[in-house]
Design a protein around this motif. Structure first.
Motif, PDB file in Angstrom:
ATOM      1  N   UNK A 251       0.836  -1.197   0.000  1.00 17.91           N
ATOM      2  CA  UNK A 251       0.000   0.000   0.000  1.00 17.91           C
ATOM      3  C   UNK A 251       0.871   1.247   0.000  1.00 17.91           C
ATOM      4  N   UNK A 252       1.992   1.187   0.797  1.00 23.98           N
ATOM      5  CA  UNK A 252       2.888   2.329   0.827  1.00 23.98           C
ATOM      6  C   UNK A 252       3.502   2.572  -0.540  1.00 23.98           C
ATOM      7  N   UNK A 253       3.826   1.468  -1.225  1.00 23.32           N
ATOM      8  CA  UNK A 253       4.401   1.594  -2.558  1.00 23.32           C
ATOM      9  C   UNK A 253       3.404   2.260  -3.501  1.00 23.32           C
ATOM     10  N   UNK A 254       2.126   1.890  -3.344  1.00 22.66           N
ATOM     11  CA  UNK A 254       1.105   2.450  -4.220  1.00 22.66           C
ATOM     12  C   UNK A 254       0.904   3.943  -3.960  1.00 22.66           C
ATOM     13  N   UNK A 255       1.163   4.377  -2.693  1.00 23.59           N
ATOM     14  CA  UNK A 255       0.959   5.780  -2.346  1.00 23.59           C
ATOM     15  C   UNK A 255       2.137   6.669  -2.724  1.00 23.59           C
ATOM     16  N   UNK A 256       3.237   6.065  -3.107  1.00 21.13           N
ATOM     17  CA  UNK A 256       4.396   6.858  -3.482  1.00 21.13           C
ATOM     18  C   UNK A 256       4.111   7.623  -4.777  1.00 21.13           C
ATOM     19  N   UNK A 257       4.450   8.916  -4.791  1.00 22.14           N
ATOM     20  CA  UNK A 257       4.206   9.727  -5.997  1.00 22.14           C
ATOM     21  C   UNK A 257       5.091   9.280  -7.155  1.00 22.14           C
ATOM     22  N   UNK A 258       4.570   9.371  -8.341  1.00 22.44           N
ATOM     23  CA  UNK A 258       5.331   9.008  -9.532  1.00 22.44           C
ATOM     24  C   UNK A 258       5.606  10.282 -10.325  1.00 22.44           C
ATOM     25  N   UNK A 259       6.886  10.625 -10.424  1.00 25.01           N
ATOM     26  CA  UNK A 259       7.287  11.819 -11.158  1.00 25.01           C
ATOM     27  C   UNK A 259       7.964  11.438 -12.466  1.00 25.01           C
ATOM     28  N   UNK A 260       7.655  12.172 -13.493  1.00 27.81           N
ATOM     29  CA  UNK A 260       8.281  11.934 -14.789  1.00 27.81           C
ATOM     30  C   UNK A 260       9.667  12.564 -14.843  1.00 27.81           C
ATOM     31  N   UNK A 261       9.819  13.701 -14.144  1.00 29.36           N
ATOM     32  CA  UNK A 261      11.072  14.439 -14.182  1.00 29.36           C
ATOM     33  C   UNK A 261      11.683  14.581 -12.790  1.00 29.36           C
ATOM     34  N   UNK A 262      13.007  14.665 -12.694  1.00 32.07           N
ATOM     35  CA  UNK A 262      13.679  14.813 -11.394  1.00 32.07           C
ATOM     36  C   UNK A 262      13.444  16.186 -10.781  1.00 32.07           C
ATOM     37  N   UNK A 263      13.706  16.286  -9.473  1.00 30.57           N
ATOM     38  CA  UNK A 263      13.542  17.528  -8.731  1.00 30.57           C
ATOM     39  C   UNK A 263      14.905  18.182  -8.494  1.00 30.57           C
ATOM     40  N   UNK A 264      14.959  19.499  -8.666  1.00 29.33           N
ATOM     41  CA  UNK A 264      16.139  20.266  -8.283  1.00 29.33           C
ATOM     42  C   UNK A 264      15.715  21.252  -7.203  1.00 29.33           C
ATOM     43  N   UNK A 265      16.362  21.174  -6.031  1.00 27.77           N
ATOM     44  CA  UNK A 265      16.084  22.088  -4.936  1.00 27.77           C
ATOM     45  C   UNK A 265      17.038  23.285  -5.027  1.00 27.77           C
ATOM     46  N   UNK A 266      16.481  24.486  -5.027  1.00 26.69           N
ATOM     47  CA  UNK A 266      17.289  25.700  -5.142  1.00 26.69           C
ATOM     48  C   UNK A 266      17.073  26.567  -3.894  1.00 26.69           C
TER      49      UNK A 266
ATOM     50  N   UNK B  18       8.046  18.226   5.913  1.00 22.18           N
ATOM     51  CA  UNK B  18       8.287  17.450   4.684  1.00 22.18           C
ATOM     52  C   UNK B  18       6.993  17.044   3.970  1.00 22.18           C
ATOM     53  N   UNK B  19       5.885  16.935   4.732  1.00 18.14           N
ATOM     54  CA  UNK B  19       4.607  16.582   4.115  1.00 18.14           C
ATOM     55  C   UNK B  19       4.157  17.646   3.109  1.00 18.14           C
ATOM     56  N   UNK B  20       4.491  18.903   3.391  1.00 22.11           N
ATOM     57  CA  UNK B  20       4.141  19.987   2.467  1.00 22.11           C
ATOM     58  C   UNK B  20       4.808  19.758   1.119  1.00 22.11           C
ATOM     59  N   UNK B  21       6.074  19.376   1.170  1.00 19.70           N
ATOM     60  CA  UNK B  21       6.827  19.139  -0.061  1.00 19.70           C
ATOM     61  C   UNK B  21       6.358  17.871  -0.770  1.00 19.70           C
ATOM     62  N   UNK B  22       5.958  16.880  -0.004  1.00 22.59           N
ATOM     63  CA  UNK B  22       5.418  15.661  -0.612  1.00 22.59           C
ATOM     64  C   UNK B  22       4.101  15.955  -1.314  1.00 22.59           C
ATOM     65  N   UNK B  23       3.295  16.845  -0.730  1.00 27.09           N
ATOM     66  CA  UNK B  23       2.038  17.244  -1.374  1.00 27.09           C
ATOM     67  C   UNK B  23       2.325  17.964  -2.699  1.00 27.09           C
ATOM     68  N   UNK B  24       3.375  18.782  -2.696  1.00 28.23           N
ATOM     69  CA  UNK B  24       3.766  19.485  -3.920  1.00 28.23           C
ATOM     70  C   UNK B  24       4.146  18.480  -4.994  1.00 28.23           C
TER      71      UNK B  24
END
Length: 290
Positions: A27-42, A275-281
């Motif tokens: 279930x945790x695996x299913x809840x993980x977000x799937x992104x097409x592109x990588x994230x860069x933190x600035x 970190x939940x805020x960023x996960x929501x993003x």
């Protein structure tokens, strides 16, 4: 006979219970977000992502990694100008695209990092390489504190300018320019900035920002909060709400300061696990196909 049945029941029950954690993991695996592109933190001013003794992103990178999200750091200067940091960020993006073999990147930028990123997209015409730009507590319309500093005569003296340059090199900047950065962040300069650095239609932009309830929310920003409130009202201790509101996609979080949104304190702020805020993003970006 009865003994065998009892053993069978316990054996069956044990097998069922032993499967429960595995089901939870799925279930945790299913809840993980799937992104097409990588994230860069600035990061923004003062902060560093080069061998810094302070973790300016708190538990955010770790949380992303645990959820299988590819992240990279922008490698910009703490006190670099828009132009200088845009060039450094361009190099980072090019390296990330090459390493990941991805067509684009998603940028999540805090404070001035959001302006550096906007400048990058416009100057280098990188709309085709940046899928989205999420700015966090960014002074899109200028910083009232920068106005206050800029109007102090001593700031414009040669000795102070030299001292600021030396300080920038000491903290590890490649191209420090504290004097220019302060001017760039003034409300007057940002009017010109916004007239020229217009959004690229290929990029999805969104603005996330916070406000403090009062000056006691974060003592580190006590005086700044009061100074900004006199001029522009609600703020996060460094950036006013008026300045942070930009783009057609805006979200606000209350009772969190400018630095607390970075999870530097590594604890819940106003009941929110930062970190939940960023996960929501990230989840929202994934849903948009980014």
């Amino acid at each position: 006979m009865l003994k065998n049945r009892i053993l069978f029941l316990f054996s069956t029950l044990f097998k069922c219970c032993s499967n429960l954690p595995q089901e939870s993991d799925n279930k945790n695996e299913e809840n993980k977000p799937i992104l097409k592109y990588p994230i860069i933190l600035v990061h923004g001013i003062i902060a560093h992502d080069r061998e810094s003794i302070i973790n300016f992103w708190g538990r955010i990178p770790e949380t992303f990694a645990e959820n299988g999200i590819k992240i990279f750091l922008g490698n910009t200067d703490a006190w670099g100008s828009f132009e200088s940091n845009a060039e450094l960020l361009k190099d980072t993006i090019d390296k990330v695209l090459l390493e990941t073999r991805s067509g684009k990147v998603n940028i999540i930028a805090h404070s001035k990092g959001g302006l550096d990123s906007r400048y990058l997209i416009k100057k280098y015409n990188y709309g085709g390489k940046v899928a989205s730009l999420t700015t966090i507590s960014t002074p899109h319309h200028g910083a009232e504190l920068a106005d206050l500093i800029f109007h102090q005569k001593i700031v414009h003296t040669k000795s102070v300018k030299k001292a600021l340059e030396i300080y920038g090199h000491i903290i590890g900047d490649i191209n420090p320019d504290l004097y220019s950065v302060n001017y760039e962040l003034t409300t007057q300069n940002m009017k010109v900035f916004n007239e020229n650095i217009i959004p690229d239609e290929q990029v999805f932009y969104q603005s996330v920002y916070t406000t403090m309830k009062n000056a006691f929310d974060d003592i580190a920003h006590f005086n700044n909060y009061l100074s900004i409130r006199k001029v522009s009202g609600d703020n996060d201790g460094l950036v006013s709400e008026v300045s942070a509101r930009w783009s057609d996609n805006i979200k606000k979080y209350e009772n969190i300061s400018h630095t607390e949104i970075l999870d530097i304190k590594k604890r819940k702020i106003s009941g929110i696990h930062i970190p939940d805020i960023y996960m929501d993003i990230v989840r929202a970006l994934g849903e948009r196909g980014f």
